[in-house]
Enzyme design. Structure first.
Site, mmCIF file in Angstrom:
data_model
loop_
_atom_site.group_PDB
_atom_site.id
_atom_site.type_symbol
_atom_site.label_atom_id
_atom_site.label_comp_id
_atom_site.label_asym_id
_atom_site.label_seq_id
_atom_site.Cartn_x
_atom_site.Cartn_y
_atom_site.Cartn_z
ATOM 1 C CG HIS A 157 2.054 -1.082 -1.995
ATOM 2 N ND1 HIS A 157 1.103 -0.994 -2.970
ATOM 3 C CD2 HIS A 157 2.158 0.163 -1.442
ATOM 4 C CE1 HIS A 157 0.645 0.259 -3.011
ATOM 5 N NE2 HIS A 157 1.279 0.976 -2.103
ATOM 6 C CD GLU A 207 1.398 -5.093 -3.332
ATOM 7 O OE1 GLU A 207 2.059 -4.807 -4.344
ATOM 8 O OE2 GLU A 207 0.444 -4.400 -2.946
ATOM 9 N NE ARG A 247 -1.226 0.377 0.784
ATOM 10 C CZ ARG A 247 -1.747 0.163 -0.426
ATOM 11 N NH1 ARG A 247 -1.868 -1.048 -0.899
ATOM 12 N NH2 ARG A 247 -2.144 1.170 -1.174
ATOM 13 N NE ARG A 272 -3.457 5.474 -2.860
ATOM 14 C CZ ARG A 272 -3.254 4.238 -3.334
ATOM 15 N NH1 ARG A 272 -2.124 3.943 -3.967
ATOM 16 N NH2 ARG A 272 -4.180 3.303 -3.207
ATOM 17 C CG HIS A 280 1.993 -2.549 -7.359
ATOM 18 N ND1 HIS A 280 1.720 -1.788 -6.255
ATOM 19 C CD2 HIS A 280 2.675 -1.740 -8.201
ATOM 20 C CE1 HIS A 280 2.220 -0.574 -6.411
ATOM 21 N NE2 HIS A 280 2.806 -0.519 -7.593
ATOM 22 C CD GLU A 337 -1.896 -4.205 -8.191
ATOM 23 O OE1 GLU A 337 -1.486 -5.093 -7.408
ATOM 24 O OE2 GLU A 337 -1.967 -3.010 -7.868
#
Lengths: 307, 96
Positions: free
Chosen positions: A67, A70, A125, A143, A194, A268
């Site tokens: 993404h 990030e 993103r 995804r 992430h 994360e």
């Protein structure tokens, strides 16, 4: 390191790629660079390979920054690359890992998105692929994996930030990793980095049922989170993607787990200060330092539990 | 170059499944141009959403009218981005 590269700052893609080359030049016996594909806009996808020799050794895969926005993840990956290179020969734990396994590190998993986030839209993103029939650009590359593709927690709207894309692996950035992992054939751990809200997760995201290795992965993740917390007290929440954050289909670690890579985890990283992925640059190195302890804890378990 | 002057990031805390579903419906409203940094999922799990300045009032009214709890996580997104840009410029000069 020998050069003056500032690991405590955010950098454009070219500077990151140059720093990767510098690292390879500085540690040629340990580090090499491999191109595993090209992004939609034809930027190279580079992995750093850390290897002390031997053919087709079992390997650990790490990717960062799928993404684009990030930024602390790409920065952390670069810091981690230098950490691995500079600590080899001095850290017995790392030595024993690299004497039996290789590590592959994809520092910028979504280079088009990363460049776009630097030049056009800091909040970007997705990838930058074009969708026929839509004015909206890009697919959420987390995804787009072949794991419950198109199911809950992904959007079929090309304008959504979680658009799953027209088909599984439609994004060349995803397909390149899948092809690499399949052709390698001996990857034993898959770690995706992430940044948001301090979580350490394992499969599944596309379903809320437990994996068969739930107990072991939960234990490994808790150990890693404790190791991470020990440095600055950063608190991590641990668990399956579905219950810890939200149900999301087509994610990378669900694919890797279902493909047979038992040790599949997603970090994360921190956003202390409630800035989301707009983490102040002063926190890059502390974030990378604490993450390294978590990563090493996972490395040690993978090394000591061959399968 | 897209700017975010006056945009805010709201931390929204749905307390039941009905509120989660309302947030999911809100998310599907393209004209509002909402950018979810953390998607709505389960009751008592926060969702973070960047709201363009022009739509702030509409979104806040929507949340308040459905008694959905929220707080302002980032007061002005552009200010955060500007600060980040200043840091990068400073770091680049330092390297040279």
């Amino acid at each position: 390191g020998r050069n003056s590269f500032n690991y405590g700052a955010y950098h454009p893609l070219e500077t990151i790629y140059q720093a990767m080359d510098d690292l390879v030049a500085e540690y040629p016996q340990l580090v090499s660079k491999q191109q595993i594909g090209e992004s939609y806009e034809k930027r190279p996808l580079y992995v750093l390979k850390f290897s002390t020799g031997g053919k087709n050794r079992p390997a650990i895969w790490i990717d960062a920054g799928i993404h684009a926005r990030e930024w602390v993840t790409q920065a952390t990956a670069l810091w981690t690359a230098r950490k691995i290179a500079s600590d080899y020969g001095y850290d017995p734990s790392l030595d024993s890992l690299l004497n039996t396994m290789d590590v592959f590190l994809l520092v910028v998993a979504n280079p088009d998105g990363y460049v776009f986030s630097h030049t056009e839209n800091r909040m970007w993103r997705k990838t930058r692929s074009k969708t026929p029939g839509s004015l909206c650009v890009g697919v959420d590359p987390n995804r787009n994996w072949d794991a419950g593709f198109g199911g809950p927690g992904a959007s079929n709207d090309p304008c959504s930030d979680s658009y799953h894309g027209p088909s599984a692996n439609s994004e060349v950035e995803v397909r390149s990793v899948v092809d690499f992992i399949k052709s390698h054939g001996n990857v034993k751990a898959f770690i995706s980095i992430h940044s948001y809200s301090q979580l350490l997760m394992y499969p599944y995201g596309y379903t809320c049922t437990n994996i068969k290795d739930h107990a072991e992965l939960d234990n490994v993740a808790k150990m890693a989170a404790n190791a991470l917390t020990s440095l600055y007290g950063t608190q991590y929440k641990v668990g399956p993607i579905c219950s810890v954050i939200y149900q999301a289909s087509g994610g990378s670690i669900d694919w890797s787990y279902d493909y047979g890579i038992k040790y599949s985890f997603a970090f994360e990283l921190r956003d202390t200060g409630r800035h989301g992925f707009l983490l102040p640059a002063s926190q890059i190195i502390p974030t990378a330092q604490e993450t390294w302890l978590g990563l090493k804890s996972i490395f040690e378990h993978v090394r000591d539990h061959p399968y | 170059l897209e700017t975010f002057a006056g945009d805010q990031v709201l931390r929204v805390e749905p307390c039941n499944e009905e509120q989660v579903q309302l947030l999911k419906r809100l998310r599907a409203q393209q004209p509002l141009q909402l950018n979810f940094w953390r998607f709505p999922s389960f009751p008592n799990e926060p969702a973070d959403v960047q709201v363009p300045f022009a739509n702030l009032q509409n979104v806040k009214v929507f949340l308040e009218s459905h008694q959905i709890k929220y707080s302002i996580m980032i007061e002005d997104v552009q200010a955060a981005v500007d600060e980040e840009r200043r840091e990068m410029d400073l770091n680049q000069r330092r390297e040279r």
